[in-house]
Motif scaffolding. Sequence first.
Motif, PDB file in Angstrom:
ATOM      1  N   ALA A   1       0.772  -1.152   0.161  1.00  0.00           N
ATOM      2  CA  ALA A   1       0.007   0.117   0.033  1.00  0.00           C
ATOM      3  C   ALA A   1       0.850   1.241   0.046  1.00  0.00           C
ATOM      4  O   ALA A   1       0.416   2.559  -0.533  1.00  0.00           O
ATOM      5  N   ASP A   2       2.017   1.147   0.429  1.00  0.00           N
ATOM      6  CA  ASP A   2       2.952   2.303   0.493  1.00  0.00           C
ATOM      7  C   ASP A   2       3.668   2.896  -0.865  1.00  0.00           C
ATOM      8  O   ASP A   2       4.415   3.675  -0.915  1.00  0.00           O
ATOM      9  N   ILE A   3       3.482   1.713  -1.630  1.00  0.00           N
ATOM     10  CA  ILE A   3       4.051   1.990  -3.424  1.00  0.00           C
ATOM     11  C   ILE A   3       3.194   2.374  -4.062  1.00  0.00           C
ATOM     12  O   ILE A   3       1.847   1.975  -4.288  1.00  0.00           O
ATOM     13  N   PRO A   4       3.280   3.558  -4.886  1.00  0.00           N
ATOM     14  CA  PRO A   4       2.572   4.148  -5.830  1.00  0.00           C
ATOM     15  C   PRO A   4       1.983   3.239  -6.926  1.00  0.00           C
ATOM     16  O   PRO A   4       2.688   2.408  -7.400  1.00  0.00           O
ATOM     17  N   GLU A   5       0.537   3.276  -7.248  1.00  0.00           N
ATOM     18  CA  GLU A   5      -0.132   2.348  -8.207  1.00  0.00           C
ATOM     19  C   GLU A   5       0.768   2.178  -9.395  1.00  0.00           C
ATOM     20  O   GLU A   5       0.778   1.358 -10.434  1.00  0.00           O
ATOM     21  N   ASP A   6       1.353   3.513  -9.843  1.00  0.00           N
ATOM     22  CA  ASP A   6       1.957   3.671 -11.269  1.00  0.00           C
ATOM     23  C   ASP A   6       3.494   3.037 -11.240  1.00  0.00           C
ATOM     24  O   ASP A   6       4.066   2.806 -12.285  1.00  0.00           O
ATOM     25  N   ILE A   7       3.748   2.376 -10.112  1.00  0.00           N
ATOM     26  CA  ILE A   7       5.319   1.788 -10.073  1.00  0.00           C
ATOM     27  C   ILE A   7       5.085   0.344 -10.390  1.00  0.00           C
ATOM     28  O   ILE A   7       4.234  -0.402  -9.755  1.00  0.00           O
ATOM     29  N   PRO A   8       6.184  -0.097 -11.665  1.00  0.00           N
ATOM     30  CA  PRO A   8       5.949  -1.347 -12.002  1.00  0.00           C
ATOM     31  C   PRO A   8       6.574  -2.255 -10.951  1.00  0.00           C
ATOM     32  O   PRO A   8       7.671  -2.013 -10.407  1.00  0.00           O
ATOM     33  N   LEU A   9       5.623  -3.467 -10.559  1.00  0.00           N
ATOM     34  CA  LEU A   9       6.370  -4.236  -9.471  1.00  0.00           C
ATOM     35  C   LEU A   9       6.607  -5.795 -10.003  1.00  0.00           C
ATOM     36  O   LEU A   9       6.441  -6.754  -9.396  1.00  0.00           O
ATOM     37  N   ASP A  10       6.920  -5.795 -11.173  1.00  0.00           N
ATOM     38  CA  ASP A  10       7.435  -7.279 -11.887  1.00  0.00           C
ATOM     39  C   ASP A  10       8.700  -7.629 -11.248  1.00  0.00           C
ATOM     40  O   ASP A  10       9.671  -6.787 -11.013  1.00  0.00           O
ATOM     41  N   ILE A  11       8.612  -8.913 -10.838  1.00  0.00           N
ATOM     42  CA  ILE A  11      10.029  -9.505 -10.310  1.00  0.00           C
ATOM     43  C   ILE A  11      11.077  -9.104 -11.141  1.00  0.00           C
ATOM     44  O   ILE A  11      10.976  -9.040 -12.604  1.00  0.00           O
ATOM     45  N   GLY A  12      12.459  -8.577 -10.711  1.00  0.00           N
ATOM     46  CA  GLY A  12      13.346  -8.194 -11.352  1.00  0.00           C
ATOM     47  C   GLY A  12      13.478  -6.784 -11.853  1.00  0.00           C
ATOM     48  O   GLY A  12      14.565  -6.394 -12.198  1.00  0.00           O
ATOM     49  N   THR A  13      12.421  -6.084 -11.526  1.00  0.00           N
ATOM     50  CA  THR A  13      12.594  -4.725 -12.111  1.00  0.00           C
ATOM     51  C   THR A  13      13.284  -3.979 -11.101  1.00  0.00           C
ATOM     52  O   THR A  13      13.261  -3.999  -9.875  1.00  0.00           O
TER      53      THR A  13
END
Length: 142
Positions: free
Chosen positions: A83-95
């Motif tokens: 919840a602390d990470i903005p929605e527009d930040i990609p969270l794919d493994i390895g990013t």
Amino acid sequence: MTQVKEGDTVRIHYTGTLADGETFDSSQGRDPLEFTVGSGQIIPGLDAALPGMAVGEKKTVEVPAADAYGTADPDAKQAVPRADIPEDIPLDIGTRLQVQTPQGQVMPVTVAEVTEEQVILDANHPLAGQDLTFAIELVEIA
């Protein structure tokens, strides 16, 4: 013939590979890498391989993890509430992302794991814990 010694500024072409043969970096198609031998500008295992080389000489150097990017530090992983990470930040493994420390420093991290509740960010260098092989060619001693 002049040979490299500590303190010399050199230019090398290199190709770095992992244990499985995958290339992780190369200077091919780019300008040679320039640095001062013994200055700490490159990983220690590669730096130590250069003294005694002559211009035009090629060699393959095996660099254990301890003399490359070190071993992976489990304490360098941090769980962050999703919840602390903005929605527009990609969270794919390895990013690869950059975060700001409480002291204001910018630090590169890699998304290591994602659950509904949290994201595990890893501040280890992506090559930490890996033995590396470099094919190098000494192009110039400045």
